[in-house]
Design a protein around this motif. Structure first.
Motif, mmCIF file in Angstrom:
data_model
loop_
_atom_site.group_PDB
_atom_site.id
_atom_site.type_symbol
_atom_site.label_atom_id
_atom_site.label_comp_id
_atom_site.label_asym_id
_atom_site.label_seq_id
_atom_site.Cartn_x
_atom_site.Cartn_y
_atom_site.Cartn_z
ATOM 1 N N SER A 136 0.766 -1.152 -0.106
ATOM 2 C CA SER A 136 -0.191 -0.005 -0.058
ATOM 3 C C SER A 136 0.711 1.476 0.077
ATOM 4 N N PRO A 137 1.443 1.730 -1.109
ATOM 5 C CA PRO A 137 2.105 2.772 -1.328
ATOM 6 C C PRO A 137 1.346 4.121 -0.673
ATOM 7 N N THR A 138 0.258 4.250 -0.581
ATOM 8 C CA THR A 138 -0.422 5.338 -0.147
ATOM 9 C C THR A 138 -0.571 5.331 1.489
ATOM 10 N N GLY A 139 -0.258 4.233 2.016
ATOM 11 C CA GLY A 139 -0.040 4.316 3.616
ATOM 12 C C GLY A 139 -1.387 3.653 4.202
ATOM 13 N N GLY A 140 -1.930 2.945 3.527
ATOM 14 C CA GLY A 140 -3.129 2.106 4.036
ATOM 15 C C GLY A 140 -4.705 2.604 3.445
#
Length: 417
Positions: A136-140
């Motif tokens: 999850s590159p966006t942080g979740g």
């Protein structure tokens, strides 16, 4: 007649899963000294489970009788087993765990931290965080692997794994609390439960626990998020005293019971349930002569319930209910029966193979056996105090609500709250 017999055989083998014919044994308890006394006759039905339990009992008793020394944890061997998961590819038969990558990271990292907080090296921590943010590159929220749908269980495991790592590279600051909160709200159901995944997920006590654990650790608990959740959980308590997965439907199960009880603690609503029935159910899960815990009535002991049921008992300790299980006996089961002197890792019972899942939850159960638990004076912080045991395992103190070492829980929550 032939058609009926064939149909019965089909039902037994394909729907009921029975591989053996049911055998009925007639046992007479006639008192030879008094022929006039009424003879009591009992029929004992022999099933796959009863046969399997007899085999487990025999193996456990052999291990207890053969023991020549005080049981100790094979710390070095288990560390090698865990280190191997960071240095070797998983075998082909574990390909199904591709959708459980955050779980593998949590089980391995947590086991190392529980054994010794220094065992989770900086290199391991870096690799864990890099993997999670690749998922999850966006942080979740987090899925089970790259390109997979976000899932409550995967997000719970990912947050736990991050909590086990230090924040040296500011990885904790990469977590997107707002996105996770909005996603949790989207999973919320009218009955107070949470769907585990948008569109295709289940709604049960596991989802509730995962959602509340994540929200409480990230400091995003709100009235909107928790509305109706207590009622959902209360309705999951069965007549046995434990909890099922869904309201008014399931039999009590160790995993579901832990999820429900830990959730009710987070919501400060333990008083809403039938505590005496729950206490009785927990105590009934410990079997004699095996000394271990089972997850359901009339089921075999399994080392993982050292945490799922043992953790439930530990949560109830916070409210003054001591001695729901015999910790000394459970410790014996773990150290004698869940270890194999010639093979590292921890197993559910004698005769089975070790794996990362059981290694984690059995180590957590062992830590619970060697400590007592209570709440701080303000009723909020969980306090852990070592018990006097011979040859202690020197494991990290555990927060039974989250299944994590106490220090890691405190540091992580303090960062976000």
């Amino acid at each position: 007649m032939g058609t009926s017999a064939t149909r019965i055989q089909y039902l037994r083998r394909n729907l009921l899963g029975r591989k053996r014919e049911v055998v009925t044994r007639v046992i007479s308890t006639e008192d030879e000294g008094d022929q006039n006394e009424i003879i009591s006759i009992m029929k004992e039905v022999e099933t796959d489970t009863s046969i399997a339990r007899d085999e487990v009992i025999e193996k456990c008793q052999a291990l207890y009788e053969e023991a020549q020394t005080i049981p100790e944890l094979h710390r070095d061997a288990h560390k090698k087993f865990l280190d191997a998961s960071f240095t070797n590819d998983l075998p082909p038969q574990m390909a199904a765990l591709d959708a459980s990558q955050p779980w593998l990271l949590y089980w391995t990292a947590n086991s190392l931290r529980v054994l010794n907080e220094k065992y989770l090296t900086k290199e391991y921590q870096f690799r864990i965080c890099e993997k999670l943010f690749a998922i999850s590159p966006t942080g979740g929220p987090f899925g089970g692997g790259v390109g997979q749908l976000p899932h409550l269980a995967s997000t719970y495991a990912a947050i736990n794994a991050l909590a086990l790592c230090e924040n040296g590279e500011d990885y904790w600051d990469m977590v997107d609390e707002k996105a996770i909160y909005d996603w949790l709200i989207s999973l919320k159901q009218e009955n107070g439960g949470f769907k585990t995944c948008l569109g295709v997920g289940e709604v049960d006590t596991r989802g509730v626990y995962c959602a509340l654990s994540v929200a409480s650790m990230l400091g995003i608990m709100t009235d909107e998020l928790t509305e109706g959740v207590v009622d959902f959980l209360v309705d999951c308590q069965s007549s046995e005293g434990g909890f099922g997965g869904c309201p008014h439907e399931d039999e009590a199960h160790g995993g579901y019971t832990f999820c429900a009880v830990a959730s009710l603690h987070i919501l400060d609503a333990i008083d809403r349930i039938n505590i005496p029935n729950l206490a009785k159910w927990c105590s009934q899960r410990q079997l004699d002569p095996e000394r271990g815990l089972s997850g359901r009535s009339n089921k075999l002991v399994d080392g993982c319930y050292s945490f799922w049921v043992g953790g439930t008992a530990a949560v109830m300790e916070l409210y003054g209910l001591d001695h729901l299980i015999n910790k000394s006996s459970l410790r014996d089961y773990i150290l004698y029966c869940c270890q194999n002197g010639s093979r590292p890792g921890l197993r559910d019972k004698p005769g089975t193979h070790p794996d990362l899942y059981h290694t984690n939850y059995i180590l957590l159960g062992l830590a619970l056996c060697e400590n007592s638990f209570n709440l701080s004076d303000n009723g909020k912080a969980v306090q852990c105090k070592p018990l006097p045991v011979t040859a202690p395992s020197h494991l990290s103190s555990i927060n039974p609500i989250y299944g994590l070492p106490t220090k890691n829980v405190q540091k992580f929550i303090s960062h976000f709250v």
